[in-house]
Design an enzyme around this catalytic site. Structure first.
Site, PDB file in Angstrom:
ATOM      1  N   ASP A   1      43.805  36.734  -9.807  1.00  0.00           N
ATOM      2  CA  ASP A   1      43.395  36.860 -11.021  1.00  0.00           C
ATOM      3  C   ASP A   1      44.228  37.635 -11.811  1.00  0.00           C
ATOM      4  O   ASP A   1      44.736  38.474 -11.430  1.00  0.00           O
ATOM      5  CB  ASP A   1      41.889  37.804 -11.068  1.00  0.00           C
TER       6      ASP A   1
ATOM      7  N   ASN B   1      44.435  37.867 -24.522  1.00  0.00           N
ATOM      8  CA  ASN B   1      43.651  37.319 -25.620  1.00  0.00           C
ATOM      9  C   ASN B   1      43.367  37.672 -27.055  1.00  0.00           C
ATOM     10  O   ASN B   1      43.728  37.310 -27.827  1.00  0.00           O
ATOM     11  CB  ASN B   1      42.590  36.729 -25.051  1.00  0.00           C
TER      12      ASN B   1
ATOM     13  N   HIS C   1      44.374  33.328 -28.501  1.00  0.00           N
ATOM     14  CA  HIS C   1      43.971  32.414 -27.277  1.00  0.00           C
ATOM     15  C   HIS C   1      45.108  31.513 -26.842  1.00  0.00           C
ATOM     16  O   HIS C   1      45.162  31.087 -25.811  1.00  0.00           O
ATOM     17  CB  HIS C   1      42.559  31.581 -27.628  1.00  0.00           C
TER      18      HIS C   1
ATOM     19  N   ASP D   1      46.756  30.862 -23.244  1.00  0.00           N
ATOM     20  CA  ASP D   1      46.935  29.647 -22.837  1.00  0.00           C
ATOM     21  C   ASP D   1      48.428  29.681 -22.051  1.00  0.00           C
ATOM     22  O   ASP D   1      48.652  28.919 -20.963  1.00  0.00           O
ATOM     23  CB  ASP D   1      46.645  28.486 -23.740  1.00  0.00           C
TER      24      ASP D   1
ATOM     25  N   GLU E   1      40.801  32.709 -15.726  1.00  0.00           N
ATOM     26  CA  GLU E   1      42.190  33.230 -15.759  1.00  0.00           C
ATOM     27  C   GLU E   1      42.240  33.421 -14.026  1.00  0.00           C
ATOM     28  O   GLU E   1      43.228  34.000 -13.608  1.00  0.00           O
ATOM     29  CB  GLU E   1      42.560  34.684 -16.188  1.00  0.00           C
TER      30      GLU E   1
END
Lengths: 312, 121, 202
Positions: free
Chosen positions: A179, A187, A192, A196, A222
């Site tokens: 993670d 973010n 965002h 990405d 994530e």
């Protein structure tokens, strides 16, 4: 009685008559239209001289067999693309350079055979399109569109089959769940789209770090997971730590340094796959709660940081 | 006249029997065998004037039977009756001393010709 | 006619036909084949699947299918295992300028299987029809390489299968194939009558 040869000129198939050495005795209008070779240019001439560079060995053999057997022979466009080379025009936007042809060769008494040519380009093109779509769909069904690694559904299928193998053939395997630390902040701060990009880069780095036999998937959000066939808990922990260090050392574009936490567990025969996932999850939870940027292993009911506290 | 017919297929032997000239069939002594070993034994026992011999047979094939019959009797008249119409097979049996090779199924006209060509006496 | 007698007559006629097929193949590829008598059996369509499972212990099989029409009509299926398909390559392509080491593509393998099955089908069935005083015409064949050889019996319009197990033996290089002639009750009766006639008018 209408002129039968004239009727042959109205047919939308190629019809020619040849001798065993492929001297042309008849050539219908369709062939003239498709090849640009007139009746006069064709009849009396040998097929190979009209199409230099094309091998007519197969056709010759088929004519020979047909005459010998006194029965038709065939060529199939899904196997042998064509017999007479006819270039397809670009305006039709065909995916083939040459017309695909099914061919029937029938003996006509002694020493002559008729050759009937059917254009199967449209049919085979439709088939090719469907096959391509199937391939794309197959890929879509197993791949995470953002990162290009396996998706969760594929991961579950792979995990199921790995569990089966382990139970039946006494194989061992381990699982890593990974993670990204403080991903929410990425973010929130950078948006965002930047998030990405981080996921993509993270997937690329991890994908390059794992071994070829390892199965790497995006678990969701994530979170990523890695299935390691034939790997002990220790082996998996070593690889997890290598991933951790590689990511910590990476300079993410526009963002800089990021870290991740990883939980590791080994599968134990006959346990349910959800138990394995939950064990790795507990280890990940432990890593997050003990300062992040670290690997934790679930070992016989105990969770420990690897290779010791605050591994750097 | 003495005739020997050797073929593992009953139908094949029947074809020769039924299609041979009636006069010969009535007057001749006819023996039948189903493989090469039987062919040799029957040949040695009866010394037939003519033999019809198949090639593909169990126990012993026609190539071997032909070789042994020729070794036993240089004057034997053996017609090979076979489905094997390859030129090389024909050359092989001719070299072994067969009179002729007949493609199956043999017809009555050809049989009449064969019997007409037999040396009399 | 009783089954055994029928089988005996048919066996010999197929044997003759197969001789023609073998000679054709041998001559075409400039080779010599030791002739073996093909093995003939009759099975019901429901037993076809079992027969195939027992005969082909490989996972995938090449199959060609071809319909034939005439007084006698039905469908022929020719099945060949990958090993025989491989053996065949050496024979078919030995006369061409082919690099001996070159691996043949799946298409080239299929092409040659189509060729062999076409010859076997036309000669075995064509010659049989000729011996039985009739004519048949063949439709273009299709070829597949797959695990599922056939549709389920319920989907097939046939009730009878005549199995012809063939061996083409080129210098101990064997090409084994099974030719399945599938036909309806009606066609099977026609065949029985034709064979009876053949025997009577011998």
């Amino acid at each position: 009685m209408p002129d039968q040869k004239a009727i042959l000129d109205t047919i939308e198939n190629g019809i020619l008559v040849v001798t065993p050495d492929l001297q042309i005795r008849f050539w219908n209008r369709w062939l003239t239209l498709q090849t640009g070779i007139s009746k006069e240019e064709a009849v009396g001439h040998f097929l190979p001289t009209l199409f230099p560079g094309t091998s007519f060995n197969l056709l010759k053999r088929k004519v020979k067999i047909a005459l010998k057997l006194k029965s038709s022979t065939f060529t199939n466009s899904s196997v042998e693309k064509f017999i007479i080379p006819i270039k397809l025009h670009n305006i039709t936007k065909s995916i083939f350079h040459h017309m695909r042809q099914d061919v029937v060769i029938t003996p006509l008494g002694e020493g002559e055979a008729s050759i009937i040519i059917y254009d199967t380009s449209a049919l085979l093109e439709a088939k090719a399109v469907i096959q391509n779509q199937l391939l794309v769909m197959e890929k879509q069904a197993t791949t995470d569109t953002l990162t290009g690694c396996y998706n969760r559904k594929m991961f579950n299928d792979l995990l199921k089959s790995e569990v089966k193998k382990a139970d039946r053939y006494h194989h061992i395997f381990s699982l890593i769940i990974m993670d990204i630390d403080n991903f929410k902040a990425v973010n929130d701060t950078y948006g965002h789209l930047a998030g990405d990009e981080v996921l993509k880069e993270m997937a690329t780095i991890t994908g390059c770090t794992v071994r070829e036999s390892d199965l790497f998937a995006r678990w969701g959000g994530e979170e990523f997971s890695i299935l390691l066939p034939e790997t002990t808990l220790e082996g998996a922990a070593i690889l997890a730590d290598k991933i951790r260090r590689t990511i910590a050392a990476n300079d993410f574009s526009n963002i800089g340094n990021l870290t991740c936490s990883l939980g590791v567990a080994q599968y134990h025969k006959t346990e349910h796959r959800d138990t394995l996932i939950s064990n790795a999850d507990w280890a990940l939870y432990h890593a997050k709660n003990h300062g992040k940027n670290q690997v934790a292993v679930f070992d016989q009911g105990e969770i420990q940081t690897w290779p010791g506290a605050n591994g750097n | 006249m003495k005739i020997l017919i050797v073929d593992d297929s009953k139908l094949s032997r029947l074809t020769i029997l039924k299609r041979m000239p009636a006069a010969i069939k009535e007057s001749a002594d006819i023996w039948q065998g189903a493989n090469g070993v039987e062919a040799i034994a029957l040949y040695k026992e009866h010394r037939p004037d003519i033999v019809f011999l198949d090639l593909t047979m169990p126990v012993m094939d026609g190539f071997q039977a032909l070789t042994q019959i020729r070794a036993f009797d240089q004057t034997s008249r053996v017609h090979i009756v076979t489905a094997d119409i390859q030129t090389k097979s024909q050359e092989k049996v001719m070299a072994l001393g067969a009179v002729a090779v007949e493609a199956k199924p043999i017809d009555s006209a050809r049989l009449a010709e064969i019997f007409a060509a037999l040396p009399t006496g | 006619m009783i089954q055994e007698e029928l089988q005996e007559v048919l066996s010999e006629l197929i044997n003759i036909s197969f001789g023609t097929a073998t000679a054709t193949i041998a001559e075409l590829f400039d080779n010599f084949a030791t002739l073996h008598v093909p093995d003939i059996s009759f099975i019901a369509i429901d037993d076809l699947h079992k027969f195939i499972l027992n005969h082909f212990n490989c996972q995938q099989v090449y199959t060609t299918t071809q319909q034939f029409k005439g007084k006698f009509q039905g469908e022929i299926v020719f099945a060949m295992d990958p090993q025989s398909a491989q053996n065949m390559q050496g024979i078919i392509f030995s006369d061409e300028d082919l690099d001996g080491a070159a691996l043949l593509s799946q298409d080239e393998i299929k092409q040659s299987i189509l060729e062999i099955s076409n010859i076997l089908g036309s000669s075995c069935l064509g010659k049989l029809a000729q011996l039985l005083n009739t004519n048949i015409t063949f439709a273009p064949p299709a070829i597949e390489f797959s695990q599922t050889l056939l549709k389920t019996p319920a989907e097939m319009p046939y009730q009878h299968v005549i199995v012809i197990s063939t061996v083409l033996d080129f210098n101990a290089m064997e090409i084994r194939g099974n030719l399945f002639i599938m036909c309806t009750d009606e066609m099977f009766s026609w065949l029985e009558r034709a064979l009876e006639d053949y025997l009577e008018t011998l």
